[in-house]
Design a protein around this motif. Structure first.
Motif, PDB file in Angstrom:
ATOM      1  N   MET A   1       0.922  -1.137   0.090  1.00 53.58           N
ATOM      2  CA  MET A   1      -0.095  -0.125   0.111  1.00 53.58           C
ATOM      3  C   MET A   1       0.767   1.275  -0.099  1.00 53.58           C
ATOM      4  O   MET A   1       1.605   1.350   0.806  1.00 53.58           O
ATOM      5  CB  MET A   1      -0.743   0.023   1.231  1.00 53.58           C
TER       6      MET A   1
ATOM      7  N   HIS B   1      -5.143   3.938   5.835  1.00 48.78           N
ATOM      8  CA  HIS B   1      -5.253   2.701   6.365  1.00 48.78           C
ATOM      9  C   HIS B   1      -6.786   2.102   6.575  1.00 48.78           C
ATOM     10  O   HIS B   1      -7.212   1.282   6.461  1.00 48.78           O
ATOM     11  CB  HIS B   1      -4.574   2.021   7.354  1.00 48.78           C
TER      12      HIS B   1
ATOM     13  N   VAL C   1      -8.647   0.409   3.589  1.00 53.25           N
ATOM     14  CA  VAL C   1      -8.205  -1.097   3.558  1.00 53.25           C
ATOM     15  C   VAL C   1      -8.629  -1.828   4.887  1.00 53.25           C
ATOM     16  O   VAL C   1      -8.922  -3.095   4.643  1.00 53.25           O
ATOM     17  CB  VAL C   1      -6.631  -0.811   3.583  1.00 53.25           C
TER      18      VAL C   1
ATOM     19  N   ARG D   1      -3.092  -9.804   9.179  1.00 49.59           N
ATOM     20  CA  ARG D   1      -2.897  -8.870   8.000  1.00 49.59           C
ATOM     21  C   ARG D   1      -3.358  -7.319   8.365  1.00 49.59           C
ATOM     22  O   ARG D   1      -2.549  -6.570   8.199  1.00 49.59           O
ATOM     23  CB  ARG D   1      -3.624  -9.214   6.845  1.00 49.59           C
TER      24      ARG D   1
ATOM     25  N   ASN E   1      -0.734  -5.947  10.888  1.00 51.36           N
ATOM     26  CA  ASN E   1       0.321  -5.800  10.216  1.00 51.36           C
ATOM     27  C   ASN E   1       0.139  -4.437   9.605  1.00 51.36           C
ATOM     28  O   ASN E   1       1.224  -3.514   9.607  1.00 51.36           O
ATOM     29  CB  ASN E   1       0.902  -6.875   9.282  1.00 51.36           C
ATOM     30  N   ILE E   2      -0.926  -4.099   8.757  1.00 51.60           N
ATOM     31  CA  ILE E   2      -1.098  -2.958   8.253  1.00 51.60           C
ATOM     32  C   ILE E   2      -1.328  -1.820   9.475  1.00 51.60           C
ATOM     33  O   ILE E   2      -0.508  -0.739   9.042  1.00 51.60           O
ATOM     34  CB  ILE E   2      -2.551  -2.872   7.393  1.00 51.60           C
TER      35      ILE E   2
ATOM     36  N   ASP F   1       2.318  -1.137  10.474  1.00 53.21           N
ATOM     37  CA  ASP F   1       3.082  -0.544   9.316  1.00 53.21           C
ATOM     38  C   ASP F   1       2.676   0.942   9.393  1.00 53.21           C
ATOM     39  O   ASP F   1       3.579   2.033   9.197  1.00 53.21           O
ATOM     40  CB  ASP F   1       2.952  -0.885   8.153  1.00 53.21           C
ATOM     41  N   CYS F   2       1.329   1.325   9.429  1.00 53.04           N
ATOM     42  CA  CYS F   2       0.991   2.745   9.422  1.00 53.04           C
ATOM     43  C   CYS F   2       1.505   3.407  10.543  1.00 53.04           C
ATOM     44  O   CYS F   2       1.940   4.793  10.547  1.00 53.04           O
ATOM     45  CB  CYS F   2      -0.556   2.817   9.334  1.00 53.04           C
TER      46      CYS F   2
END
Length: 134
Positions: free
Chosen positions: A1, A13, A16, A53, A56-57, A60-61
């Motif tokens: 992304m 995010h 998503v 997932r 994890n997103i 990461d953000c």
């Protein structure tokens, strides 16, 4: 992304995240082709993978936002150290250019001060060499 620079922090995010959450509520079929009445191991694995997932997103953000805030804070600290641009709203490139100019001026001031104190040419060349290798 990918995260566009014109988006607000934490804004990229959410879409998503909502897509992943909505896709996790759909029912899955087993390999035999019928719908399970209770959650099967496949469905549980799928939910676990989707929740990993999602987390994890989010991680990461948060990591990108933390890095962005650190960079912003350090650029601001550097800007405040340079008298010509202190407390002004200028670009990152201007901050770096002005900092380089200030360092060059300070180097020259040290060399001139050493010359005024009557330092030998060997001492001056030693100091110039030291400044050039920084």
């Amino acid at each position: 992304m990918t995260h566009k620079s014109n988006q607000k922090p934490f804004g990229g995010h959410k879409k998503v995240l909502s897509q992943l959450q909505s896709s996790s509520t759909t029912t899955t079929t087993t390999t035999t082709g019928h719908r399970p009445t209770s959650p099967s191991i496949e469905a549980l694995r799928c939910r676990c993978a989707k929740s990993r997932r999602i987390s994890n997103i989010l991680i990461d953000c948060e990591r990108r936002n933390r890095k962005r805030m650190i960079l912003y804070r350090e650029y601001r600290r550097l800007r405040d150290c340079v008298p010509t641009i202190a407390h002004r709203n200028v670009s990152k490139l201007t901050i770096i250019n002005e900092a380089v100019n200030l360092i060059s001026q300070l180097e020259l001031a040290v060399i001139h001060k050493l010359q005024a104190q009557g330092s030998s040419p060997q001492t001056l060349s030693k100091h110039r060499h030291m400044f050039l290798n920084m």
